[in-house]
Write an enzyme that holds these catalytic residues in place. Structure first.
Site, PDB file in Angstrom:
ATOM      1  N   ASP A 255       9.723   9.315  -9.562  1.00  0.00           N
ATOM      2  CA  ASP A 255       8.604   8.766 -10.339  1.00  0.00           C
ATOM      3  C   ASP A 255       8.803   7.271 -10.567  1.00  0.00           C
ATOM      4  O   ASP A 255       9.929   6.807 -10.696  1.00  0.00           O
ATOM      5  CB  ASP A 255       8.504   9.511 -11.673  1.00  0.00           C
TER       6      ASP A 255
ATOM      7  N   ASN B 232       6.917   4.689  -8.749  1.00  0.00           N
ATOM      8  CA  ASN B 232       6.532   3.798  -7.642  1.00  0.00           C
ATOM      9  C   ASN B 232       5.396   2.866  -8.046  1.00  0.00           C
ATOM     10  O   ASN B 232       5.419   1.664  -7.757  1.00  0.00           O
ATOM     11  CB  ASN B 232       6.053   4.603  -6.425  1.00  0.00           C
TER      12      ASN B 232
ATOM     13  N   ARG C 224      -0.395  -0.406  -5.835  1.00  0.00           N
ATOM     14  CA  ARG C 224       0.487   0.750  -6.050  1.00  0.00           C
ATOM     15  C   ARG C 224       1.142   1.234  -4.758  1.00  0.00           C
ATOM     16  O   ARG C 224       2.269   1.709  -4.751  1.00  0.00           O
ATOM     17  CB  ARG C 224      -0.318   1.910  -6.659  1.00  0.00           C
TER      18      ARG C 224
ATOM     19  N   HIS D 225       5.033   2.816  -3.162  1.00  0.00           N
ATOM     20  CA  HIS D 225       5.331   4.002  -2.349  1.00  0.00           C
ATOM     21  C   HIS D 225       6.114   3.594  -1.091  1.00  0.00           C
ATOM     22  O   HIS D 225       7.065   4.274  -0.697  1.00  0.00           O
ATOM     23  CB  HIS D 225       4.048   4.739  -1.963  1.00  0.00           C
TER      24      HIS D 225
ATOM     25  N   SER E 280       2.691  16.463  -5.510  1.00  0.00           N
ATOM     26  CA  SER E 280       2.357  17.688  -6.257  1.00  0.00           C
ATOM     27  C   SER E 280       0.905  18.084  -5.977  1.00  0.00           C
ATOM     28  O   SER E 280       0.110  17.260  -5.506  1.00  0.00           O
ATOM     29  CB  SER E 280       2.531  17.440  -7.754  1.00  0.00           C
TER      30      SER E 280
ATOM     31  N   TRP F  10      -3.290  15.487  -5.580  1.00  0.00           N
ATOM     32  CA  TRP F  10      -4.532  15.436  -4.779  1.00  0.00           C
ATOM     33  C   TRP F  10      -5.658  14.793  -5.575  1.00  0.00           C
ATOM     34  O   TRP F  10      -6.652  14.338  -5.005  1.00  0.00           O
ATOM     35  CB  TRP F  10      -4.967  16.849  -4.351  1.00  0.00           C
TER      36      TRP F  10
ATOM     37  N   ARG G 292      -5.509  12.055  -7.255  1.00  0.00           N
ATOM     38  CA  ARG G 292      -5.437  10.581  -7.296  1.00  0.00           C
ATOM     39  C   ARG G 292      -6.570   9.986  -6.449  1.00  0.00           C
ATOM     40  O   ARG G 292      -7.171  10.702  -5.632  1.00  0.00           O
ATOM     41  CB  ARG G 292      -4.091  10.119  -6.730  1.00  0.00           C
TER      42      ARG G 292
ATOM     43  N   LEU H  12      23.345  18.712   5.558  1.00  0.00           N
ATOM     44  CA  LEU H  12      22.442  18.701   4.398  1.00  0.00           C
ATOM     45  C   LEU H  12      21.083  19.324   4.738  1.00  0.00           C
ATOM     46  O   LEU H  12      20.521  19.052   5.797  1.00  0.00           O
ATOM     47  CB  LEU H  12      22.221  17.232   3.968  1.00  0.00           C
TER      48      LEU H  12
ATOM     49  N   ARG I  71      15.129  13.079 -12.805  1.00  0.00           N
ATOM     50  CA  ARG I  71      13.788  12.470 -12.791  1.00  0.00           C
ATOM     51  C   ARG I  71      13.928  10.989 -13.081  1.00  0.00           C
ATOM     52  O   ARG I  71      14.490  10.594 -14.105  1.00  0.00           O
ATOM     53  CB  ARG I  71      12.870  13.112 -13.833  1.00  0.00           C
TER      54      ARG I  71
ATOM     55  N   ARG J 204      10.017  15.151 -18.511  1.00  0.00           N
ATOM     56  CA  ARG J 204       9.392  16.475 -18.338  1.00  0.00           C
ATOM     57  C   ARG J 204       9.581  16.901 -16.894  1.00  0.00           C
ATOM     58  O   ARG J 204       9.914  16.077 -16.037  1.00  0.00           O
ATOM     59  CB  ARG J 204       7.913  16.447 -18.743  1.00  0.00           C
TER      60      ARG J 204
HETATM   61  C1  FPP Z   1       5.517   8.956  -8.060  1.00  0.00           C
HETATM   62  O1  FPP Z   1       5.334   7.613  -8.454  1.00  0.00           O
HETATM   63  C2  FPP Z   1       5.734   9.093  -6.636  1.00  0.00           C
HETATM   64  C3  FPP Z   1       4.941   9.820  -5.784  1.00  0.00           C
HETATM   65  C4  FPP Z   1       3.747  10.564  -6.235  1.00  0.00           C
HETATM   66  C5  FPP Z   1       5.202   9.891  -4.355  1.00  0.00           C
HETATM   67  C6  FPP Z   1       6.620   9.844  -3.880  1.00  0.00           C
HETATM   68  C7  FPP Z   1       6.555   9.407  -2.477  1.00  0.00           C
HETATM   69  C8  FPP Z   1       7.383   8.553  -1.860  1.00  0.00           C
HETATM   70  C9  FPP Z   1       8.612   7.983  -2.485  1.00  0.00           C
HETATM   71  C10 FPP Z   1       7.036   8.173  -0.476  1.00  0.00           C
HETATM   72  C11 FPP Z   1       7.959   8.614   0.581  1.00  0.00           C
HETATM   73  C12 FPP Z   1       8.298  10.004   0.601  1.00  0.00           C
HETATM   74  C13 FPP Z   1       8.959  10.592   1.621  1.00  0.00           C
HETATM   75  C14 FPP Z   1       9.411  11.975   1.429  1.00  0.00           C
HETATM   76  C15 FPP Z   1       9.258   9.933   2.906  1.00  0.00           C
HETATM   77  P1  FPP Z   1       4.001   7.248  -9.216  1.00  0.00           P
HETATM   78  O2  FPP Z   1       3.007   6.761  -8.234  1.00  0.00           O
HETATM   79  O3  FPP Z   1       3.552   8.414 -10.043  1.00  0.00           O
HETATM   80  O4  FPP Z   1       4.491   6.086 -10.134  1.00  0.00           O
HETATM   81  P2  FPP Z   1       3.940   5.711 -11.584  1.00  0.00           P
HETATM   82  O5  FPP Z   1       4.361   6.818 -12.517  1.00  0.00           O
HETATM   83  O6  FPP Z   1       4.669   4.434 -11.865  1.00  0.00           O
HETATM   84  O7  FPP Z   1       2.465   5.546 -11.484  1.00  0.00           O
END
Ligand code: FPP
Length: 261
Positions: free
Chosen positions: A32, A34, A45, A49, A77, A81, A83, A143, A200, A206
């Site tokens: 979490d 990104n 945003r 990612h 999750s 979808w 977003r 792994l 997390r 959570r």
């Molecule tokens: C949550 O951050 C992150 C995600 C919903 C996506 C995670 C995906 C990646 C790290 C991309 C690469 C993945 C793989 C497996 C190659 P957020 O956008 O909810 O951040 P925020 O809480 O700051 O808004």
């Protein structure tokens, strides 16, 4: 452990604090932060990612080098979808591309890719890339890197309950034979040990519908570090913290101590 791996030397002070004989067998992560990482830099945003992919690589490398057996990442999750479509499209493209690019390295490092979730909802382009990696790494014995995609713990449990009910209705399973193992066998994670440690990033505390059944006894570790900043050093800190905890599984501290004697 592969101490010769790049970057391991700088981590030596932390590695010295880690008991390699008591590592978790299975680490699960909620990635979490990104979006906030990008917004703090005035970026879109999606830049967060893209940066987050680097942390996925670092967490995979370190897990593999330490000899951890299972790493399970919450990549998307079912709630994600909802977003904005543009962000969903970026994420799907990015996940597919990243996995395609990493496939040769995963094979080289003997990492087996496993996918869990409502995979039929994945867009075709991403699915094809992910599935190709699953096939390419099928024989890898190091792994197991599991990506939870379009995943919902409640949905997974609902599906398991429905499959079990069907088996009872059809007569292939009797009511008295239903046990915790029966349910575990009907989960996406069947055959995997439960996570010992659930990390997390991003400051929220959570579990957001992640591995609801499997995490019943997991140690929870929450860190304010945003996912793109979660490097090997931050991961090692989580492992060191985990080793400082006493896992009691409902027993008393004295019972746990005498079982170690
Ligand atoms: C949550 O951050 C992150 C995600 C919903 C996506 C995670 C995906 C990646 C790290 C991309 C690469 C993945 C793989 C497996 C190659 P957020 O956008 O909810 O951040 P925020 O809480 O700051 O808004």
């Amino acid at each position: 452990m592969n101490l010769q791996a790049p970057g391991m030397k700088e981590l030596k002070p932390q590695l010295d604090r880690l008991d390699l004989s008591r590592l978790p067998r299975h680490v699960a992560m909620i990635m979490d932060g990104n979006g906030r990482w990008a917004q703090a830099r005035g970026l879109d945003r999606s830049a967060g990612h893209y940066e987050g992919v680097k942390s996925v690589r670092l967490a995979t490398e370190l897990s593999s080098d330490l000899g951890i057996d299972f790493l399970t990442l919450y990549a998307f999750s079912t709630e994600n979808w909802n977003r904005p479509q543009q962000e969903v499209d970026v994420l799907m493209h990015l996940i597919g591309m990243a996995i395609q690019q990493e496939t040769p390295d995963l094979v080289k490092n003997n990492v087996h890719l496993r996918l869990i979730g409502d995979l039929e909802r994945m867009p075709e382009e991403a699915w094809n890339r992910l599935h190709a990696c699953e096939v390419a790494t099928a024989e890898c014995t190091g792994l197991t890197l599991t990506l939870a995609l379009s995943y919902s713990g409640r949905r997974e449990l609902t599906r398991a309950a429905s499959e079990i009910a069907r088996a009872v209705a059809e007569g292939s399973l009797s009511l008295s034979d239903i046990s915790e193992e029966t349910l575990a066998r009907h989960l996406h994670t069947q055959g995997m040990p439960d996570p010992d440690l659930l990390i997390r990033t991003g400051g929220e505390e959570r579990i957001s519908n992640y591995l609801l059944w499997q995490a019943a006894y997991s140690e929870l570790y929450f860190t304010p570090t945003l996912w793109p900043d979660f490097d090997k050093s931050a991961y090692l800190e989580a492992l060191i913290n985990y080793q400082g905890r006493e896992r009691r599984f409902g027993k008393t501290g004295d019972q746990v101590k005498s079982s170690h004697l």
